[in-house]
Design an enzyme around this catalytic site. Structure first.
Site, PDB file in Angstrom:
ATOM      1  N   PRO A  63       0.836  -1.214   0.000  1.00  0.00           N
ATOM      2  CA  PRO A  63       0.000   0.000   0.000  1.00  0.00           C
ATOM      3  C   PRO A  63       0.865   1.256   0.000  1.00  0.00           C
ATOM      4  O   PRO A  63       1.517   1.584   0.984  1.00  0.00           O
ATOM      5  CB  PRO A  63      -0.806  -0.128   1.302  1.00  0.00           C
ATOM      6  CG  PRO A  63       0.006  -1.032   2.175  1.00  0.00           C
ATOM      7  CD  PRO A  63       0.745  -1.954   1.265  1.00  0.00           C
ATOM      8  N   ASP A  83       5.884   2.242   2.049  1.00  0.00           N
ATOM      9  CA  ASP A  83       4.974   1.121   2.304  1.00  0.00           C
ATOM     10  C   ASP A  83       4.262   1.382   3.627  1.00  0.00           C
ATOM     11  O   ASP A  83       4.880   1.344   4.693  1.00  0.00           O
ATOM     12  CB  ASP A  83       5.781  -0.176   2.351  1.00  0.00           C
ATOM     13  CG  ASP A  83       4.907  -1.415   2.465  1.00  0.00           C
ATOM     14  OD1 ASP A  83       3.724  -1.274   2.846  1.00  0.00           O
ATOM     15  OD2 ASP A  83       5.414  -2.525   2.212  1.00  0.00           O
ATOM     16  N   HIS A  84       2.959   1.616   3.551  1.00  0.00           N
ATOM     17  CA  HIS A  84       2.201   1.997   4.747  1.00  0.00           C
ATOM     18  C   HIS A  84       2.019   0.828   5.721  1.00  0.00           C
ATOM     19  O   HIS A  84       1.541   1.032   6.858  1.00  0.00           O
ATOM     20  CB  HIS A  84       0.835   2.559   4.343  1.00  0.00           C
ATOM     21  CG  HIS A  84       0.365   3.667   5.234  1.00  0.00           C
ATOM     22  ND1 HIS A  84       0.785   3.814   6.527  1.00  0.00           N
ATOM     23  CD2 HIS A  84      -0.507   4.692   5.012  1.00  0.00           C
ATOM     24  CE1 HIS A  84       0.202   4.864   7.078  1.00  0.00           C
ATOM     25  NE2 HIS A  84      -0.583   5.423   6.171  1.00  0.00           N
ATOM     26  N   ARG A  85       2.378  -0.377   5.333  1.00  0.00           N
ATOM     27  CA  ARG A  85       2.353  -1.489   6.285  1.00  0.00           C
ATOM     28  C   ARG A  85       3.464  -1.348   7.318  1.00  0.00           C
ATOM     29  O   ARG A  85       3.361  -1.845   8.441  1.00  0.00           O
ATOM     30  CB  ARG A  85       2.507  -2.829   5.552  1.00  0.00           C
ATOM     31  CG  ARG A  85       1.380  -3.173   4.594  1.00  0.00           C
ATOM     32  CD  ARG A  85       1.694  -4.412   3.799  1.00  0.00           C
ATOM     33  NE  ARG A  85       2.893  -4.257   2.977  1.00  0.00           N
ATOM     34  CZ  ARG A  85       3.375  -5.200   2.173  1.00  0.00           C
ATOM     35  NH1 ARG A  85       2.745  -6.365   2.072  1.00  0.00           N
ATOM     36  NH2 ARG A  85       4.456  -4.997   1.462  1.00  0.00           N
TER      37      ARG A  85
END
Length: 508
Positions: free
Chosen positions: A303, A477-479
């Protein structure tokens, strides 16, 4: 053990399964030494020269330049003992019968094959065979893999008026799988099979009634079958008169509209062919193919979030000018990218989670930075990286970046130089754009876009002045990286570029 050894395309690492023959550096008859470069191959990551595994004399080259070859497939045959005299033909259990001539041993050469492949048909390498026939694989010749290639089934002959049928000629025994494996072209008619036909410059050619030829690749044949188009009724527009997908589609369009009014047929035909002679079709392969696969996988897996920051880099540009004026830096190419790279490396020390990888059930935080630099080349986008860049001094980092860029421009970047990256910078400013929303390289959690440095009106010390300004874009990467961490990292990079000398004093 046979003197003739086949050299297979080696596994070049990183999961590569095929390579394209760019340039042969040797030719049939050349004497080569051990480890001498013999061929330049382009993989999905780089163009590399492959050295010879044995010394000797080149007996055959199995694939011409421009051919894509699977890893493990033979590409060249080498006589490892050329001074031992003429080659002898191997014995074979499949001997042609009838009135077919048998080639002499002097016109043949033995090729060493794995026991699993069985025997080798005579005449695969060497001079002309008796009866005026020419042996295959003299210089360039077709090469396939037994496990994937089988003789094509014959097309049903089209009935045509003819005199009384003549007696059927005696049939030769069927060719073995080893013969097919070594590029023997199998005819489609149930007639006598010549010993070994002359090599063809194209493939997939089927005989039809009247002695005509249909030249079309398997996907085109399948398309024609699906659309109900008779290939024998078409005139090919491709190389050597081959039938292309466009030929089949145009024929299908004409067949579909045949029952329609004349005006509709004219419009449909015109629409199908409009602009066809002004289109360029570029095969997707090599670096471009790998980049497309990686970007698609990354874009729909991680994401992405992108944040932007516009900074005044006037002091940074002045610092670069002072650096260029120092005696020990006069022979070094110093660019703004150097300061951006240094800013990223220092910011990683303050925010190590940015330099990490999502591994499903865990996050792997790297204690080293393999700093990737996106480079546009003639073969497509590549991202080589500077190994353990965080340990380098500013001068060492400058040298490493210059070498990386020059190697990429020359097309000599090795697969090893493009593997293992942990964090990437893409310098879109060299193309005159302000910034972008870059896609993460697979396995990385952040990538920084560095935009063009422009002179713009800027509020400085309470007054509007002309200042050197650039815009940074950070995708992450929003994770792994939330908005707070991403913002702090980007802010630190910007602070360094605003006043690099002060940042060095404060952070180190």
């Amino acid at each position: 053990m046979s003197r003739i050894k086949e050299f297979n395309l080696p596994d070049l690492g990183e999961g590569l399964t095929e390579g394209e023959i760019l340039t042969w550096l040797v030719k049939v008859g050349d004497t080569i030494e051990l480890n001498q470069p013999i061929v330049e191959v382009e993989t999905a990551k780089a163009a590399v020269e492959i050295p010879a595994k044995w010394a000797g004399q080149v007996q055959a080259i199995f694939h011409p330049e421009g051919t894509t070859v699977e890893v493990g497939s033979p590409i060249i045959a080498i006589d490892t003992d050329p001074g031992a005299g003429p080659l002898e033909a191997p014995s074979t259990t499949a001997t042609p019968t009838g009135d077919l001539p048998t080639p002499s041993a002097a016109s043949l050469a033995a090729v060493e094959v794995a026991p699993a492949e069985g025997m080798v048909e005579p005449g695969l390498i060497g001079g002309p065979a008796p009866g005026g026939r020419t042996a295959v694989l003299v210089g360039y010749g077709p090469r396939t893999t037994t496990a994937k290639r089988r003789p094509r089934k014959a097309l049903p002959p089209t009935p045509a008026p003819a005199p009384a049928p003549a007696p059927a000629p005696a049939r030769a025994p069927a060719l073995t799988s080893a013969a097919v494996d070594h590029g023997v072209v199998v005819g489609d008619k149930p007639a006598a099979i010549p010993m070994i036909p002359a090599p063809q410059v194209h493939d997939r050619r089927d005989e039809v009634s009247g002695g005509g030829l249909v030249l079309a690749k398997p996907p085109v044949r399948k398309l024609a079958k699906d659309l109900g188009v008779d290939l024998r009724a078409l005139t090919g527009s491709g190389p050597l008169g081959s039938i292309t997908r466009e030929d089949v589609q145009q024929a299908a369009s004409g067949a579909t509209t045949a029952a329609e009014p004349v005006a509709v047929t004219s419009v449909a035909t015109s629409a199908a062919s409009f602009g066809a002679d002004r289109e360029q079709r570029i095969p997707v392969k090599g670096v471009r193919k790998l980049t497309a696969e990686n970007m698609s996988r990354s874009a729909f897996t991680a994401p992405h979030v992108t944040e932007f920051l516009t900074v005044d880099v006037t002091r940074a540009m002045k610092a670069l000018d002072r650096l260029r004026g120092r005696r020990e830096w006069r022979d070094v190419r110093v660019s703004p990218l150097l300061l951006v790279a240094k800013a990223v490396l220092l910011a990683v020390q303050r925010h190590p989670m940015v330099n990490s990888t999502w591994a499903g059930d865990e996050i792997v935080v790297k204690e080293y930075v393999n700093l990737g630099i996106a480079a546009a080349t003639e073969r497509g986008l590549i991202v080589p990286n500077v190994k353990d860049a965080g340990r380098l001094s500013l001068r060492e980092l400058a040298d490493a970046l210059n070498e990386l860029v020059q190697t990429a421009k020359s097309g000599r970047t090795s697969p090893a130089a493009m593997s293992g990256g942990t964090l990437t910078i893409t310098n879109v400013g060299v193309f005159g754009v302000d910034t972008g929303t870059p896609i993460l390289p697979p396995g990385e959690s952040a990538i920084l876009a560095f935009g063009a440095v422009r002179e713009m009106p800027w509020v400085h010390k309470g007054k509007v002045k002309a200042r050197q300004v650039t815009t940074l874009g950070l995708s992450f990467d929003h994770r792994i990286i939330d908005g707070e961490l991403g913002s702090k990292f980007l802010r630190d990079v910007g602070d360094f570029l605003t006043d690099p000398e002060a940042a060095l004093l404060a952070w180190t």
